[in-house]
Design an enzyme around this catalytic site. Structure first.
Site, short mmCIF file in Angstrom:
data_model
loop_
_atom_site.label_atom_id
_atom_site.label_comp_id
_atom_site.label_asym_id
_atom_site.label_seq_id
_atom_site.Cartn_x
_atom_site.Cartn_y
_atom_site.Cartn_z
N ASP A 62 0.87 -1.16 0.00
CA ASP A 62 0.00 0.00 0.00
C ASP A 62 0.92 1.22 0.00
OD1 ASP A 62 -2.30 1.66 0.35
OD2 ASP A 62 -1.95 1.68 2.50
N ASP A 92 -0.17 5.11 1.12
CA ASP A 92 -0.41 6.04 2.23
C ASP A 92 -0.33 5.32 3.57
OD1 ASP A 92 -0.91 8.50 0.81
OD2 ASP A 92 -2.79 7.62 0.13
#
Length: 278
Positions: free
Chosen positions: A18, A20
Site C-alpha cells: 500500500d 499512504d
C-alpha cells in the site's frame, strides 16, 4: 549502462505495498491539501462527496488558487520517507522480488514521491487511480474502476477501487507458477486483498490501524500468516525476514544490486509516468 541483474533471484516472491501510511508514514491527499492551503474547501465539501471525486475537486480548488502541477510535486517532495522503508524496498528488489504498489492514492502522487527518493524503478507495477495534467495545467484524478460502466460489486471496498480484485488479477497472471505473496498495508481497503491470500502467503498489517483491527476481529478468516509492524524499522526487519524465509538458501545482496533502483528512476525522470494497465 544498464544495471547488473541480482546475483541471486527470488522467483515467485511478490511484495505488494500500500502507499499512504505504509510506504509513507502520512496521507498524501491530506499532505497536499494542508500544505497548499485548501483545508477550508476540503471541510466544506467532504460531507457531500465520496473521496475519489472529492480529491479531483480539491485539485481544481488548488489550481484555482494559482498552484501548478510543479507546486504539487514540490509539496510532495518536501514530505519525509523513512530511510528504513527505502532500504527495505531497495533490498527486496535487489534480491529479485517482484515489487508492486496497490493504492487508493493516484499515479501523480505516488510516482513523484517514489522518484524523488530513488525507488520508482524498483517497482514493476503501480495499480492506483489514474492522474494526469490537463491542457489548462490542472491535475485531474480519475477512479481506478469506472462504477458507471462496470461496478466492481465488492461490499468491502469503496466504489472506485477493489484491491481484492486487483490481487486476484495478479494471481491469475501468475498462473500455475507458485507465487509467495507478501502484502503490506494499514487501511480498511487493505482487508479485502488480505482475504485473497492463501497458505504460504503473508500479510503485514500496521498495528493499531484499521487493517490490523479488522484482522484481529476474526483472525480465522485469513489463510495467510500475519506479521504486524508499527515503524519503518520494523517494516524493514519483518519484510526481509519473510523474504529470506521464502528464499532457500537465503540470498545475498550486493551494493551494486541495490543501486539499480536509482538507475532506472533516473532514466524515467520525474515527469514520465509509468504505463499502468488497468
Amino acid at each position: 549502462m544498464a544495471p547488473s541483474p541480482p546475483a541471486q533471484q527470488a522467483p515467485g516472491v511478490v511484495v505488494v505495498f500500500d502507499f499512504d501510511r505504509t510506504i509513507i508514514d502520512w496521507d498524501s491527499d491530506n499532505w497536499v491539501i494542508t500544505k497548499l492551503g485548501a483545508t477550508d474547501a476540503f471541510h466544506r465539501l467532504r460531507p457531500t462527496m465520496r473521496w475519489n471525486p472529492l480529491m479531483d475537486r480539491m485539485m481544481g480548488e488548488v489550481h484555482a488558487r494559482g498552484k501548478t502541477a510543479e507546486d504539487i510535486r514540490e509539496c510532495l517532495r518536501s514530505a519525509p520517507l523513512d530511510v528504513h522503508v527505502v532500504s527495505a524496498i531497495k533490498t527486496a528488489a535487489a534480491l529479485g522480488c517482484d515489487l508492486k504498489v496497490v493504492s487508493d492514492a493516484n499515479t501523480f502522487f505516488i510516482e513523484t514521491v517514489l522518484a524523488h527518493h530513488g525507488v520508482l524503478g524498483c517497482f514493476s507495477e503501480i495499480k492506483t487511480n489514474p492522474a494526469s495534467v490537463d491542457v489548462d495545467g490542472r491535475l485531474r484524478i480519475s477512479p481506478f474502476h469506472d462504477s458507471a460502466t462496470a461496478p466492481h460489486g465488492c461490499s468491502l471496498c469503496p466504489e472506485n477501487m477493489c484491491k481484492g480484485k486487483i490481487i486476484e488479477k495478479i494471481q491469475a497472471i501468475a498462473g500455475a507458477e507458485k507465487q509467495h505473496f507478501i502484502y503490506i498495508g494499514d487501511g480498511k481497503g487493505d482487508y479485502c486483498p488480505s482475504l485473497k491470500l492463501g497458505e504460504g502467503d503473508y500479510v503485514m498489517p500496521k498495528e493499531n490501524y484499521p487493517l490490523w483491527n479488522l484482522i484481529c476481529s476474526n483472525k480465522q478468516l485469513l489463510k495467510a500468516e500475519i506479521h504486524p509492524w508499527n515503524s519503518g524499522e520494523e517494516l524493514e526487519k519483518t519484510l526481509l525476514k519473510l523474504v529470506n524465509k521464502v528464499i532457500s538458501p537465503p540470498a545475498q545482496v550486493s551494493p551494486v544490486d541495490c543501486s539499480k533502483c536509482e538507475s532506472v528512476t533516473t532514466e524515467l525522470g520525474h515527469h514520465q509516468a509509468l504505463r499502468v494497465p488497468h
